[in-house]
Design a protein around this motif. Sequence first.
Motif, PDB file in Angstrom:
ATOM      1  N   ALA A 200      48.326  22.106  53.403  1.00  0.00           N
ATOM      2  CA  ALA A 200      46.920  21.874  53.724  1.00  0.00           C
ATOM      3  C   ALA A 200      46.055  22.655  52.729  1.00  0.00           C
ATOM      4  O   ALA A 200      46.564  23.355  51.860  1.00  0.00           O
ATOM      5  CB  ALA A 200      46.621  22.292  55.168  1.00  0.00           C
ATOM      6  N   TYR A 201      44.744  22.518  52.891  1.00  0.00           N
ATOM      7  CA  TYR A 201      43.836  23.127  51.918  1.00  0.00           C
ATOM      8  C   TYR A 201      43.400  24.520  52.370  1.00  0.00           C
ATOM      9  O   TYR A 201      42.233  24.753  52.684  1.00  0.00           O
ATOM     10  CB  TYR A 201      42.623  22.221  51.705  1.00  0.00           C
ATOM     11  N   PHE A 202      44.354  25.439  52.393  1.00  0.00           N
ATOM     12  CA  PHE A 202      44.045  26.818  52.745  1.00  0.00           C
ATOM     13  C   PHE A 202      43.622  27.580  51.487  1.00  0.00           C
ATOM     14  O   PHE A 202      44.345  27.582  50.484  1.00  0.00           O
ATOM     15  CB  PHE A 202      45.262  27.512  53.357  1.00  0.00           C
ATOM     16  N   ARG A 203      42.453  28.216  51.538  1.00  0.00           N
ATOM     17  CA  ARG A 203      42.039  29.063  50.429  1.00  0.00           C
ATOM     18  C   ARG A 203      42.912  30.304  50.373  1.00  0.00           C
ATOM     19  O   ARG A 203      43.231  30.893  51.406  1.00  0.00           O
ATOM     20  CB  ARG A 203      40.571  29.474  50.595  1.00  0.00           C
ATOM     21  N   ARG A 204      43.294  30.699  49.188  1.00  0.00           N
ATOM     22  CA  ARG A 204      44.104  31.915  49.023  1.00  0.00           C
ATOM     23  C   ARG A 204      43.174  33.133  49.124  1.00  0.00           C
ATOM     24  O   ARG A 204      42.416  33.417  48.213  1.00  0.00           O
ATOM     25  CB  ARG A 204      44.810  31.923  47.681  1.00  0.00           C
ATOM     26  N   SER A 205      43.277  33.835  50.245  1.00  0.00           N
ATOM     27  CA  SER A 205      42.282  34.870  50.564  1.00  0.00           C
ATOM     28  C   SER A 205      42.868  36.248  50.840  1.00  0.00           C
ATOM     29  O   SER A 205      42.129  37.149  51.257  1.00  0.00           O
ATOM     30  CB  SER A 205      41.471  34.429  51.793  1.00  0.00           C
ATOM     31  N   ILE A 206      44.177  36.437  50.643  1.00  0.00           N
ATOM     32  CA  ILE A 206      44.817  37.688  51.046  1.00  0.00           C
ATOM     33  C   ILE A 206      45.246  38.488  49.825  1.00  0.00           C
ATOM     34  O   ILE A 206      45.863  37.955  48.894  1.00  0.00           O
ATOM     35  CB  ILE A 206      46.053  37.407  51.934  1.00  0.00           C
ATOM     36  N   VAL A 207      44.917  39.799  49.829  1.00  0.00           N
ATOM     37  CA  VAL A 207      45.345  40.698  48.758  1.00  0.00           C
ATOM     38  C   VAL A 207      46.441  41.622  49.266  1.00  0.00           C
ATOM     39  O   VAL A 207      46.516  41.932  50.456  1.00  0.00           O
ATOM     40  CB  VAL A 207      44.165  41.529  48.200  1.00  0.00           C
ATOM     41  N   LYS A 208      47.312  42.078  48.348  1.00  0.00           N
ATOM     42  CA  LYS A 208      48.497  42.848  48.725  1.00  0.00           C
ATOM     43  C   LYS A 208      48.154  44.205  49.303  1.00  0.00           C
ATOM     44  O   LYS A 208      48.830  44.703  50.204  1.00  0.00           O
ATOM     45  CB  LYS A 208      49.417  43.013  47.510  1.00  0.00           C
TER      46      LYS A 208
END
Length: 281
Positions: free
Chosen positions: A98-106
């Motif tokens: 699906a069109y999930f924005r990549r929003s997570i940082v390590k």
Amino acid sequence: MKLAERIRDALKHAVVELDEDVLAAIQTAFEREQFEAPKAVLQAILKNLALAKETGLPMCQDTGLLLVFADVGRSCPLSLREIEASIMEGCSMAVEQAYFRRSIVKEPVFDRINTQTNLPPVIWWNSVDGNGLQIRILLKGFGSENCSSVRMLNPTGGKEAVVEAVKQIVKTAGGKPCPPIFVGVGLGGTMDRAAYLSKRALLRDVRLSHSDPRYAKLEQDILAAIQSLGIGSGGLGGSITALHVAIEEESTHIAGLPLAVSINCWADRKAVVEWKEGEDA
């Protein structure tokens, strides 16, 4: 269908369509709002939701941090390892398909390198009676999350202190969390536990009140106090700032009254998967 696939499908649906209870709350707010500017905001939200359903695109560009609540039956035959693996696989498939924005940082302070997968999710484990499993996932956007807050109230403050504290937190937030908002309130426990409870409160069907009449009345008092602020939809004024207030509470120390408020924007996205013994894992 395997558990991971069911989680995937629930997330793909949640990022595009709101549950019936949330959609109905927004529609009712549109019908009741008398002021022109906030009414136009609510109309735009409803149009946006219709377009999201039609096109299969996310209703909001911030597809959120995946906040997972796993209620595991004490007699559940699945191990925590198996459940966790299914959660991770299901979340991963949803993000890819699906069109999930990549929003997570390590990590949060220094390099802040994007994981490029929108993973990992945050998982809260809770043991319950029975042999089943319920997994509920909030797609928690951070425009609203950044407006959440914790207060350690005077234990003698009572309900008046609770109402005032929540009112001031929402007043400080203003239009930043994309109102109309949903408000989860956690009371009791410790500072961190109250925050957890405030998140669980957001999982409740917004057509329902607290089972204890005293807390149900407190929810309504808080809602009325929030509406009196006149922030309104989009922060443009009006009579409706919040669509629902939900409280979760538990025991605490005699010297404390921890309070936490988790704010969610109008895009109150929830995915729910239930597993019963005998089903595919």
